[in-house]
Motif scaffolding. Structure first.
Motif, PDB file in Angstrom:
ATOM      1  N   LYS A 390      53.164  37.660  24.381  1.00 42.55           N
ATOM      2  CA  LYS A 390      52.418  38.545  25.289  1.00 42.55           C
ATOM      3  C   LYS A 390      53.005  39.961  25.388  1.00 42.55           C
ATOM      4  N   ALA A 391      53.886  40.333  24.468  1.00 45.89           N
ATOM      5  CA  ALA A 391      54.452  41.685  24.519  1.00 45.89           C
ATOM      6  C   ALA A 391      53.325  42.709  24.441  1.00 45.89           C
ATOM      7  N   GLY A 392      53.363  43.672  25.346  1.00 46.98           N
ATOM      8  CA  GLY A 392      52.349  44.731  25.352  1.00 46.98           C
ATOM      9  C   GLY A 392      51.081  44.349  26.095  1.00 46.98           C
ATOM     10  N   ALA A 393      51.108  43.190  26.783  1.00 46.78           N
ATOM     11  CA  ALA A 393      49.918  42.773  27.524  1.00 46.78           C
ATOM     12  C   ALA A 393      50.064  43.139  28.992  1.00 46.78           C
ATOM     13  N   SER A 394      48.912  43.356  29.668  1.00 47.23           N
ATOM     14  CA  SER A 394      49.014  43.567  31.111  1.00 47.23           C
ATOM     15  C   SER A 394      48.902  42.221  31.840  1.00 47.23           C
ATOM     16  N   ASP A 395      48.377  41.210  31.196  1.00 44.67           N
ATOM     17  CA  ASP A 395      48.246  39.843  31.735  1.00 44.67           C
ATOM     18  C   ASP A 395      47.658  39.843  33.157  1.00 44.67           C
ATOM     19  N   ALA A 396      46.362  39.715  33.218  1.00 47.95           N
ATOM     20  CA  ALA A 396      45.644  39.803  34.505  1.00 47.95           C
ATOM     21  C   ALA A 396      46.090  38.715  35.476  1.00 47.95           C
ATOM     22  N   HIS A 397      46.026  39.031  36.768  1.00 51.86           N
ATOM     23  CA  HIS A 397      46.399  38.055  37.793  1.00 51.86           C
ATOM     24  C   HIS A 397      45.351  36.957  37.904  1.00 51.86           C
ATOM     25  N   ALA A 398      45.834  35.741  38.176  1.00 52.79           N
ATOM     26  CA  ALA A 398      44.924  34.600  38.333  1.00 52.79           C
ATOM     27  C   ALA A 398      43.846  34.896  39.375  1.00 52.79           C
ATOM     28  N   GLU A 399      44.252  35.571  40.467  1.00 51.28           N
ATOM     29  CA  GLU A 399      43.296  35.863  41.541  1.00 51.28           C
ATOM     30  C   GLU A 399      42.130  36.716  41.031  1.00 51.28           C
ATOM     31  N   PHE A 400      42.476  37.716  40.208  1.00 53.97           N
ATOM     32  CA  PHE A 400      41.419  38.613  39.714  1.00 53.97           C
ATOM     33  C   PHE A 400      40.537  37.903  38.689  1.00 53.97           C
ATOM     34  N   VAL A 401      41.157  37.115  37.810  1.00 48.70           N
ATOM     35  CA  VAL A 401      40.368  36.352  36.834  1.00 48.70           C
ATOM     36  C   VAL A 401      39.433  35.400  37.583  1.00 48.70           C
ATOM     37  N   GLY A 402      39.955  34.802  38.654  1.00 47.28           N
ATOM     38  CA  GLY A 402      39.137  33.896  39.462  1.00 47.28           C
ATOM     39  C   GLY A 402      37.930  34.603  40.064  1.00 47.28           C
ATOM     40  N   GLU A 403      38.166  35.830  40.512  1.00 49.08           N
ATOM     41  CA  GLU A 403      37.086  36.625  41.090  1.00 49.08           C
ATOM     42  C   GLU A 403      35.986  36.888  40.057  1.00 49.08           C
ATOM     43  N   ILE A 404      36.410  37.239  38.845  1.00 48.44           N
ATOM     44  CA  ILE A 404      35.439  37.549  37.786  1.00 48.44           C
ATOM     45  C   ILE A 404      34.691  36.285  37.364  1.00 48.44           C
ATOM     46  N   ARG A 405      35.406  35.178  37.283  1.00 42.48           N
ATOM     47  CA  ARG A 405      34.784  33.903  36.908  1.00 42.48           C
ATOM     48  C   ARG A 405      33.703  33.534  37.933  1.00 42.48           C
ATOM     49  N   ARG A 406      34.044  33.661  39.214  1.00 42.80           N
ATOM     50  CA  ARG A 406      33.064  33.345  40.257  1.00 42.80           C
ATOM     51  C   ARG A 406      31.858  34.270  40.173  1.00 42.80           C
ATOM     52  N   LEU A 407      32.140  35.548  39.936  1.00 40.71           N
ATOM     53  CA  LEU A 407      31.057  36.536  39.824  1.00 40.71           C
ATOM     54  C   LEU A 407      30.096  36.162  38.694  1.00 40.71           C
ATOM     55  N   PHE A 408      30.661  35.816  37.547  1.00 42.79           N
ATOM     56  CA  PHE A 408      29.818  35.483  36.389  1.00 42.79           C
ATOM     57  C   PHE A 408      29.043  34.191  36.648  1.00 42.79           C
ATOM     58  N   ASN A 409      29.684  33.207  37.223  1.00 43.37           N
ATOM     59  CA  ASN A 409      28.983  31.951  37.509  1.00 43.37           C
ATOM     60  C   ASN A 409      27.836  32.173  38.492  1.00 43.37           C
ATOM     61  N   ARG A 410      28.112  32.986  39.533  1.00 42.37           N
ATOM     62  CA  ARG A 410      27.101  33.280  40.531  1.00 42.37           C
ATOM     63  C   ARG A 410      25.874  33.956  39.917  1.00 42.37           C
ATOM     64  N   ASN A 411      26.090  34.752  38.891  1.00 43.56           N
ATOM     65  CA  ASN A 411      25.011  35.553  38.311  1.00 43.56           C
ATOM     66  C   ASN A 411      24.442  34.990  37.005  1.00 43.56           C
ATOM     67  N   ASN A 412      24.735  33.710  36.740  1.00 42.43           N
ATOM     68  CA  ASN A 412      24.230  33.048  35.520  1.00 42.43           C
ATOM     69  C   ASN A 412      24.565  33.816  34.242  1.00 42.43           C
TER      70      ASN A 412
END
Ligand code: MN
Ligand code: MN
Length: 477
Positions: A390-412
């Motif tokens: 993962k050198a050079g990665a920003s590695d997103a936080h689980a909380e933020f990934v969770g937010e995006i996952r919920r958003l996408f699921n909510r919007n089909n």
């Protein structure tokens, strides 16, 4: 077997397991039509923007059609920036920010989709013209990560700008009209390639060997030593009013001369040049162009120089984004306060919209198939990029990934998770790390390609559409 016929264990497994779906199996017929319609406009964008400068010109046109105004215009009007205002700011003709001012104040944070407009290509050197063996060729220096052999025996076009000695500039596009000549980098015939074929692939064609065939008729004067070069310089002078020294202050890009096309008998895919990252740029652009008034201010950030490390004052490492945001803070609140800018940054969220590498059946073994993106499985959420641990990665936080996952699921939205290749296979980066440096929550999220960085890159139309839908949902969240 139908739902009733399933065993209890099977039902439980179906409920608990994660499985990404093929989008064509789950979207409606109406949405299937939208997928195809959307991609017609996308192909058109790819054909109109083969350089970052051309993309900017096209984006300005599309934005103005939707009522976007330049920030200068807003400043001159002295009305400040108010909810629902749509603006754009161009940075040196190569990067652009578009924004729609939301209901909430900027310091609550803005929703950013960030992509890049530059693409791998061959740039002409600053003294490119030379004559050899009865021909004139142009020397190039490649831009971004290319496999050099892919650029030989292809129809090529030249696009760009020449700044002449008097300071005026001239745009050049040769090779796109059907009556235009094209250009080419030659390759060795197999009959004489015995030595070349023994070489490693990366050495078979060298950087200094990528010279573009440009002409072969001599100027009629036996006193002149380089008659063919003279004839070419004369043609350039007649057509563009330029002299050889003008190449020094030129940016001329050699790109594939073909247009974007449908791929596959079912027309499910698009083949075209520059889809990394114009696919995410265009989908993000369309999403912001179609916004009404979002809750939080929406920002579409399209930068340059990602392919060479986001350097330079048009790349993501420059202050462009911060500077524009500072100005937006002032124009929305009526005063400039650095703390408001800092708060805006740390409360903001970003989808770093860049491409991933789809599983390719021709190249087994480079991907972890459980964690790799596939065609038609939708927009790809990539939690981290980087290489070798993962050198050079920003590695997103689980909380933020969770937010995006919920958003996408909510919007089909059809989505999948995917990383770039097996551990220790290689890797890459995006603008995410530089966005993260500003304190912004960011995750990579884009379209998976086949043949990424090749002159002809391939994308799934369904995935392109889902990227647009995903970015739209993010802007309106
Ligand atoms: Mn990219
Ligand atoms: Mn790239």
């Amino acid at each position: 077997m139908n739902e009733q016929g399933k065993s209890q264990g099977q039902k439980l497994f179906d409920e608990l397991k994660y499985e990404s779906k093929n989008g064509w199996d789950v979207i409606t017929d109406e949405e299937k039509r939208q997928v195809f319609n959307f991609n017609e406009a996308y192909k058109d964008f790819l054909d109109k923007g083969k350089t970052e400068r051309e993309c900017i010109q096209e984006i300005i046109k599309l934005a103005q059609d939707q009522g976007f105004k330049s920030l200068e215009e807003v400043r001159k009007s002295k009305k400040g920036l108010n909810r629902g205002d749509k603006i754009y700011v161009v940075n040196k003709a190569k990067a652009i920010i578009l924004a729609v001012i939301g209901e909430k104040g900027l310091k609550e944070g803005v929703n950013i989709v960030g992509a890049h407009l530059d693409a791998p290509r061959l740039d002409l050197k600053q003294n490119p013209v030379y004559e050899d063996s009865g021909m004139v060729l142009l020397k190039t220096h490649y831009y971004g990560g290319i496999k050099k052999y892919q650029w030989t025996t292809l129809p090529l076009a030249i696009h760009g700008v020449v700044v002449k000695s008097d300071g005026t500039s001239v745009n050049i596009v040769i090779g796109e009209d059907k009556d235009d000549p094209i250009f080419c980098i030659t390759d060795l015939l197999p009959h004489l390639a015995q030595e070349q074929m023994e070489k490693k692939m990366k050495e078979g064609i060298t950087g200094e060997g990528l010279n573009v065939l440009f002409g072969s008729i001599p100027f009629q004067d036996d006193k002149v030593k380089e008659k063919i070069k003279l004839n070419i310089l004369k043609l350039l002078n007649e057509k563009y009013g330029m002299k050889e020294e003008d190449f020094v202050s030129a940016e001329l890009e050699v790109v594939p001369a073909f247009k974007a096309r449908d791929v596959g008998l079912d027309r499910s895919m698009i083949g075209g040049y520059g889809q990394d990252d114009r696919v995410c740029s265009y989908t993000a652009l369309r999403a912001i162009l179609e916004l009404d008034i979002p809750q939080k201010t929406a920002v579409c950030l399209l930068v340059d120089k990602e392919e060479i490390g986001s350097m330079g004052n048009t790349g993501m490492q420059s202050k462009f984004f911060e500077n524009v945001l500072a100005e937006m803070c002032e124009l929305t609140t009526g005063q400039y306060n650095d703390l408001i800018l800092r708060k805006t940054l740390s409360n903001s969220k970003c989808l770093s919209a860049d491409v991933g590498a789809a599983v390719d059946p021709n190249y087994e073994g480079v991907q972890d198939k459980k964690n790799a993106p596939y065609f038609n499985k939708g927009i790809v959420i990539t939690k981290y990029t980087g290489a070798r641990g993962k050198a050079g990665a920003s590695d997103a936080h689980a909380e933020f990934v969770g937010e995006i996952r919920r958003l996408f699921n909510r919007n089909n939205i059809v989505w999948q998770t995917g990383e770039l290749g097996k551990v220790d296979q290689g890797g890459g980066g995006t603008i995410a790390q530089f966005v993260a440096n500003l304190g912004i929550d960011v995750v990579d999220c884009g379209v998976a390609l086949l043949s990424m960085h090749a002159p002809l890159e391939i994308a799934s139309k369904l995935d392109v559409y889902m990227a647009y839908k995903g970015y739209y949902a993010f802007f309106t969240a």
